[in-house]
Motif scaffolding. Structure first.
Motif, PDB file in Angstrom:
ATOM      1  N   ALA A  43       0.696  -0.867   0.000  1.00 19.49           N
ATOM      2  CA  ALA A  43      -0.183   0.081  -0.039  1.00 19.49           C
ATOM      3  C   ALA A  43       1.193   0.838   0.181  1.00 19.49           C
ATOM      4  O   ALA A  43       0.649   2.113  -1.084  1.00 19.49           O
ATOM      5  N   GLY A  44       2.111   1.342   0.587  1.00 19.44           N
ATOM      6  CA  GLY A  44       2.557   1.930   1.311  1.00 19.44           C
ATOM      7  C   GLY A  44       3.266   2.869   0.128  1.00 19.44           C
ATOM      8  O   GLY A  44       3.211   4.197  -0.705  1.00 19.44           O
ATOM      9  N   SER A  45       3.752   2.187  -1.104  1.00 19.78           N
ATOM     10  CA  SER A  45       4.298   2.362  -2.240  1.00 19.78           C
ATOM     11  C   SER A  45       3.582   2.112  -3.639  1.00 19.78           C
ATOM     12  O   SER A  45       3.685   3.316  -4.364  1.00 19.78           O
ATOM     13  N   VAL A  46       2.735   1.170  -3.483  1.00 18.11           N
ATOM     14  CA  VAL A  46       1.370   1.927  -4.411  1.00 18.11           C
ATOM     15  C   VAL A  46       0.988   2.828  -4.363  1.00 18.11           C
ATOM     16  O   VAL A  46       0.765   3.587  -5.548  1.00 18.11           O
ATOM     17  N   LEU A  47       0.127   3.701  -3.130  1.00 19.96           N
ATOM     18  CA  LEU A  47      -0.194   5.358  -2.539  1.00 19.96           C
ATOM     19  C   LEU A  47       0.940   6.125  -3.370  1.00 19.96           C
ATOM     20  O   LEU A  47       0.928   6.912  -3.965  1.00 19.96           O
ATOM     21  N   ALA A  48       2.755   6.484  -2.619  1.00 18.14           N
ATOM     22  CA  ALA A  48       3.210   7.430  -3.323  1.00 18.14           C
ATOM     23  C   ALA A  48       3.195   6.969  -4.860  1.00 18.14           C
ATOM     24  O   ALA A  48       3.391   7.904  -5.707  1.00 18.14           O
ATOM     25  N   ALA A  49       3.319   5.931  -5.751  1.00 19.87           N
ATOM     26  CA  ALA A  49       2.806   6.394  -7.235  1.00 19.87           C
ATOM     27  C   ALA A  49       1.752   6.908  -7.320  1.00 19.87           C
ATOM     28  O   ALA A  49       2.816   6.892  -8.412  1.00 19.87           O
ATOM     29  N   MET A  50       1.085   6.534  -6.682  1.00 17.52           N
ATOM     30  CA  MET A  50      -0.674   6.814  -7.554  1.00 17.52           C
ATOM     31  C   MET A  50      -0.354   8.413  -7.571  1.00 17.52           C
ATOM     32  O   MET A  50      -0.535   8.918  -7.816  1.00 17.52           O
ATOM     33  N   SER A  57      -4.453  11.700  -5.083  1.00 19.52           N
ATOM     34  CA  SER A  57      -4.046  11.605  -3.924  1.00 19.52           C
ATOM     35  C   SER A  57      -3.934  12.298  -2.554  1.00 19.52           C
ATOM     36  O   SER A  57      -4.387  10.606  -2.273  1.00 19.52           O
ATOM     37  N   ILE A  58      -3.240  12.839  -1.480  1.00 16.70           N
ATOM     38  CA  ILE A  58      -3.384  12.911  -0.226  1.00 16.70           C
ATOM     39  C   ILE A  58      -5.007  11.862   0.355  1.00 16.70           C
ATOM     40  O   ILE A  58      -4.868  11.315   1.000  1.00 16.70           O
ATOM     41  N   SER A  59      -6.080  12.863   0.633  1.00 18.04           N
ATOM     42  CA  SER A  59      -7.466  12.320   0.277  1.00 18.04           C
ATOM     43  C   SER A  59      -7.597  11.199   0.023  1.00 18.04           C
ATOM     44  O   SER A  59      -7.965  10.774   0.622  1.00 18.04           O
ATOM     45  N   GLY A  60      -7.659  10.645  -1.626  1.00 22.63           N
ATOM     46  CA  GLY A  60      -7.788   9.488  -2.233  1.00 22.63           C
ATOM     47  C   GLY A  60      -6.789   8.627  -1.802  1.00 22.63           C
ATOM     48  O   GLY A  60      -7.744   7.991  -1.266  1.00 22.63           O
ATOM     49  N   ASN A  61      -5.793   8.557  -1.046  1.00 22.29           N
ATOM     50  CA  ASN A  61      -4.937   7.753  -0.618  1.00 22.29           C
ATOM     51  C   ASN A  61      -6.088   7.431   0.789  1.00 22.29           C
ATOM     52  O   ASN A  61      -6.028   6.052   0.991  1.00 22.29           O
ATOM     53  N   ALA A  62      -5.964   8.281   1.388  1.00 16.29           N
ATOM     54  CA  ALA A  62      -6.940   8.343   2.842  1.00 16.29           C
ATOM     55  C   ALA A  62      -8.059   7.196   2.420  1.00 16.29           C
ATOM     56  O   ALA A  62      -8.629   6.232   3.378  1.00 16.29           O
ATOM     57  N   ALA A  63      -8.953   7.533   0.949  1.00 23.30           N
ATOM     58  CA  ALA A  63      -9.979   6.715   1.031  1.00 23.30           C
ATOM     59  C   ALA A  63      -9.539   5.146   0.676  1.00 23.30           C
ATOM     60  O   ALA A  63     -10.186   4.253   1.034  1.00 23.30           O
ATOM     61  N   PHE A  64      -8.253   5.563  -0.658  1.00 20.31           N
ATOM     62  CA  PHE A  64      -8.236   4.018  -0.636  1.00 20.31           C
ATOM     63  C   PHE A  64      -7.510   3.399   1.219  1.00 20.31           C
ATOM     64  O   PHE A  64      -7.706   1.722   1.231  1.00 20.31           O
ATOM     65  N   ILE A  65      -6.981   3.444   2.137  1.00 16.60           N
ATOM     66  CA  ILE A  65      -6.858   3.169   3.499  1.00 16.60           C
ATOM     67  C   ILE A  65      -7.638   2.618   3.830  1.00 16.60           C
ATOM     68  O   ILE A  65      -7.669   1.662   4.239  1.00 16.60           O
ATOM     69  N   SER A  66      -8.612   3.724   3.806  1.00 17.46           N
ATOM     70  CA  SER A  66      -9.884   3.495   4.623  1.00 17.46           C
ATOM     71  C   SER A  66     -10.683   2.060   3.982  1.00 17.46           C
ATOM     72  O   SER A  66     -10.788   1.369   4.523  1.00 17.46           O
ATOM     73  N   SER A  67     -10.446   1.877   2.642  1.00 17.26           N
ATOM     74  CA  SER A  67     -11.763   1.152   2.204  1.00 17.26           C
ATOM     75  C   SER A  67     -11.014  -0.053   2.479  1.00 17.26           C
ATOM     76  O   SER A  67     -11.410  -1.623   2.365  1.00 17.26           O
ATOM     77  N   THR A  68      -9.651  -0.414   2.798  1.00 14.79           N
ATOM     78  CA  THR A  68      -8.979  -1.470   2.449  1.00 14.79           C
ATOM     79  C   THR A  68      -9.093  -2.231   3.838  1.00 14.79           C
ATOM     80  O   THR A  68      -9.730  -3.556   4.006  1.00 14.79           O
ATOM     81  N   CYS A 106      -7.633  -5.727  -8.712  1.00 16.81           N
ATOM     82  CA  CYS A 106      -7.209  -4.374  -8.221  1.00 16.81           C
ATOM     83  C   CYS A 106      -6.053  -3.914  -9.863  1.00 16.81           C
ATOM     84  O   CYS A 106      -5.827  -3.178 -10.129  1.00 16.81           O
ATOM     85  N   ALA A 107      -5.146  -4.915 -10.473  1.00 15.19           N
ATOM     86  CA  ALA A 107      -4.194  -4.534 -11.169  1.00 15.19           C
ATOM     87  C   ALA A 107      -5.160  -4.280 -12.501  1.00 15.19           C
ATOM     88  O   ALA A 107      -4.015  -3.669 -13.542  1.00 15.19           O
ATOM     89  N   LEU A 108      -6.406  -4.881 -13.398  1.00 16.28           N
ATOM     90  CA  LEU A 108      -7.114  -4.160 -13.891  1.00 16.28           C
ATOM     91  C   LEU A 108      -7.726  -3.347 -13.627  1.00 16.28           C
ATOM     92  O   LEU A 108      -8.522  -3.164 -14.939  1.00 16.28           O
ATOM     93  N   ALA A 109      -7.696  -2.516 -12.815  1.00 16.30           N
ATOM     94  CA  ALA A 109      -9.261  -1.284 -11.609  1.00 16.30           C
ATOM     95  C   ALA A 109      -8.339  -0.917 -13.756  1.00 16.30           C
ATOM     96  O   ALA A 109      -7.923   0.385 -13.284  1.00 16.30           O
ATOM     97  N   PRO A 110      -9.997  -0.086 -13.697  1.00 12.67           N
ATOM     98  CA  PRO A 110      -9.628   1.165 -15.130  1.00 12.67           C
ATOM     99  C   PRO A 110      -9.978   2.092 -14.372  1.00 12.67           C
ATOM    100  O   PRO A 110      -8.967   3.547 -15.197  1.00 12.67           O
ATOM    101  N   THR A 111     -10.560   2.436 -13.029  1.00  9.25           N
ATOM    102  CA  THR A 111     -10.227   4.224 -12.684  1.00  9.25           C
ATOM    103  C   THR A 111     -10.426   3.887 -11.230  1.00  9.25           C
ATOM    104  O   THR A 111     -10.477   3.140  -9.896  1.00  9.25           O
ATOM    105  N   PHE A 112     -10.040   5.449  -9.882  1.00  5.20           N
ATOM    106  CA  PHE A 112      -9.121   5.291  -8.860  1.00  5.20           C
ATOM    107  C   PHE A 112     -10.896   4.710  -8.117  1.00  5.20           C
ATOM    108  O   PHE A 112     -10.399   3.935  -6.852  1.00  5.20           O
ATOM    109  N   GLN A 113     -12.250   4.667  -8.766  1.00  5.36           N
ATOM    110  CA  GLN A 113     -12.828   4.542  -7.608  1.00  5.36           C
ATOM    111  C   GLN A 113     -13.064   2.936  -8.067  1.00  5.36           C
ATOM    112  O   GLN A 113     -13.575   2.088  -6.752  1.00  5.36           O
ATOM    113  N   ALA A 403      -3.509  12.233   8.123  1.00  8.27           N
ATOM    114  CA  ALA A 403      -3.976  13.417   7.416  1.00  8.27           C
ATOM    115  C   ALA A 403      -4.058  14.324   7.855  1.00  8.27           C
ATOM    116  O   ALA A 403      -3.215  15.648   7.510  1.00  8.27           O
ATOM    117  N   TYR A 404      -4.398  14.667   8.674  1.00  8.65           N
ATOM    118  CA  TYR A 404      -5.254  16.314   9.632  1.00  8.65           C
ATOM    119  C   TYR A 404      -3.534  16.445  10.083  1.00  8.65           C
ATOM    120  O   TYR A 404      -3.551  17.205  10.187  1.00  8.65           O
TER     121      TYR A 404
END
Length: 452
Positions: A43-50, A57-68, A106-113, A403-404
């Motif tokens: 997650a850390g490396s993938v989020l940094a690369a994204m 983004s930072i807020s998008g990364n928070a959503a990614f982590i929380s959904s996981t 996940c490797a085939l996901a077309p969008t961030f959502q 994040a805050y």
């Protein structure tokens, strides 16, 4: 061979040395747990690369982590329901299959959502694999070396930390962040197929369910690797015979203290650790480091997982669990602060390495051994998973808190918070904890129920 109607799974397992069948079970559980951990630690490396490629983004990364971690939370709760009722083996199997398939998608996901949704599905499997694997392995490991072998399982699983960092260093610059999901998703499906064929069910659990013939068959698989083994007879095993089964719950007298302690320890262990692994690469990127330099720093720091887990295997049986964990929690709080205030590359890598070493030592003792071994067999999966679920819930909330804190006070504020969490955890273990070193699971259970 003892009579199938007096199986006595606990005493028969505890008297055994470490056999080839033990090694087989350890390898199968470690294989599944390794790729489970690898999947989480990417997650850390993938989020940094994204962030670097503007896919997130930072807020998008928070959503990614929380959904996981929301998926991890639900997956852990499912394990709590299924593990004690249907069996440990079944729970390990379905969870491994779910997270392997979802990670490939996940490797085939077309969008961030879509990626967030698929990461949630993967979390449903990820949440059950390790907690169930630790619980199952505790029930196989001989009592005199249980601390060593549970820590050894954690050691093998947490080799995934430097492996994930190295894979990110090599794969992301060459093939992009999607390559990490291919690497994380395909091998678990192979391990799943091997587990279906070769992983046994816990004879302790089978005996608690009255499935004595099945328990006897599994015990025979282990005992045949030890020539000249004398039978365990009922009179000789009286002090460690299976506890008379009464209705036991997580909040029963004698058990509730363990439940409360396990919840607190899980919350603070997971919140502090996943804060570090998920956010540190992003902190580096935000400070202006290149992707290659960020992943190189992360790889060096994550190498601390190796001595951390190795030390856990040595310490937990030599000095016991309780006071080792108290001292370690205080030391980790201090190291977290030192890391938070580091600015030079040498200091960052030194204190980061020490933090990873200590955190892995803590995780190996707490999550792999201490929590599951304290709960009675009939509710071991429920207790371990329930406590783990609180930890997962904390990791859902913590990304937004981090994040805050990072935006308002920088990373020093993040690590001051970690310092406070470690001190609270040390106090909880000191007040509520019990020593489990060299005790059979049946003796631990008997001591707890005697307090009722």
């Amino acid at each position: 061979m003892s009579n199938p109607q007096t199986v006595l799974a606990g005493p028969r397992l505890d008297r055994l040395p470490f056999t080839r069948r033990h090694r087989s079970v350890l390898s199968l559980l470690a294989g599944g747990g390794f790729f489970d951990g690898f999947d989480i630690y990417i997650a850390g490396s993938v989020l940094a690369a994204m962030v670097a490629t503007h896919f997130s983004s930072i807020s998008g990364n928070a959503a990614f982590i929380s959904s996981t971690f929301f998926g991890l939370l639900l997956g852990t709760l499912i394990a709590a329901l299924v593990g004690d009722r249907v069996g440990r083996k079944f729970t390990v199997h379905y969870s491994l299959l779910v997270y392997g398939l979802a990670t490939v998608l996940c490797a085939l996901a077309p969008t961030f959502q879509w990626l967030i949704f698929l990461r949630f599905i993967a979390g449903l499997g990820l949440g059950a694999v390790i907690v169930t694997g630790y619980g199952l392995w505790v029930e196989f490991a001989p009592k005199k070396t249980r601390g060593f072998w549970t820590s050894m399982l954690s050691f093998l699983i947490n080799l995934s930390q430097p492996a994930a960092a190295l894979a990110a260093l090599l794969a992301i610059p060459a093939w992009g962040w999607r390559s990490m999901f291919w690497i994380a998703g395909i091998p678990p499906l192979i391990v799943w197929a091997l587990q279906v064929k070769y992983l046994p069910e816990s004879p302790r659990w089978l005996e608690s369910k009255g499935r004595l013939d099945e328990a006897e068959r599994v015990l025979a698989e282990f005992e045949r690797h030890v020539p000249g083994l004398s039978p365990v007879m009922q009179p000789a095993a009286a002090i460690t015979a299976p506890v008379v089964r009464t209705k036991v719950s997580l909040w029963a007298p004698g058990v509730r203290r363990i439940t409360v302690l396990s919840i607190l320890v899980s919350i603070f262990t997971m919140a502090t650790w996943y804060t570090f692994t998920a956010w540190v690469p992003t902190f580096f990127i935000q400070q202006g480091m290149s992707q290659v330099k960020t992943f190189a720093f992360s790889f060096v720091i994550m190498l601390g997982a190796i001595p951390g887990n190795a030390l856990a295997a040595w310490l937990s049986d030599r000095f016991g669990r309780r006071y080792t964990l108290v001292v370690l929690s205080v030391v980790l709080g201090v190291v977290a602060l030192l890391y938070g205030f580091s600015s030079s590359p040498a200091a960052i890598m030194t204190f980061g390495f020490l933090f990873v070493t200590g955190a892995n030592l803590l995780i190996a003792i707490v999550l792999a051994g201490y929590i599951p071994e304290m709960f009675p067999t009939s509710i071991r999966m429920a207790g371990s998973s329930f406590a783990n679920a609180f930890g997962r819930a904390a990791t859902i909330v913590s990304p937004y808190l981090i994040a805050y804190l990072f935006k308002t006070g920088g990373q020093s504020a993040v690590f001051w918070t970690s310092f406070a969490m470690y001190l609270i955890m040390a106090g909880a273990i000191l007040v509520l904890g019990r020593e489990t070193k060299s005790k059979s699971l049946e003796d631990i259970e008997r001591e707890e129920l005697a307090e009722a």
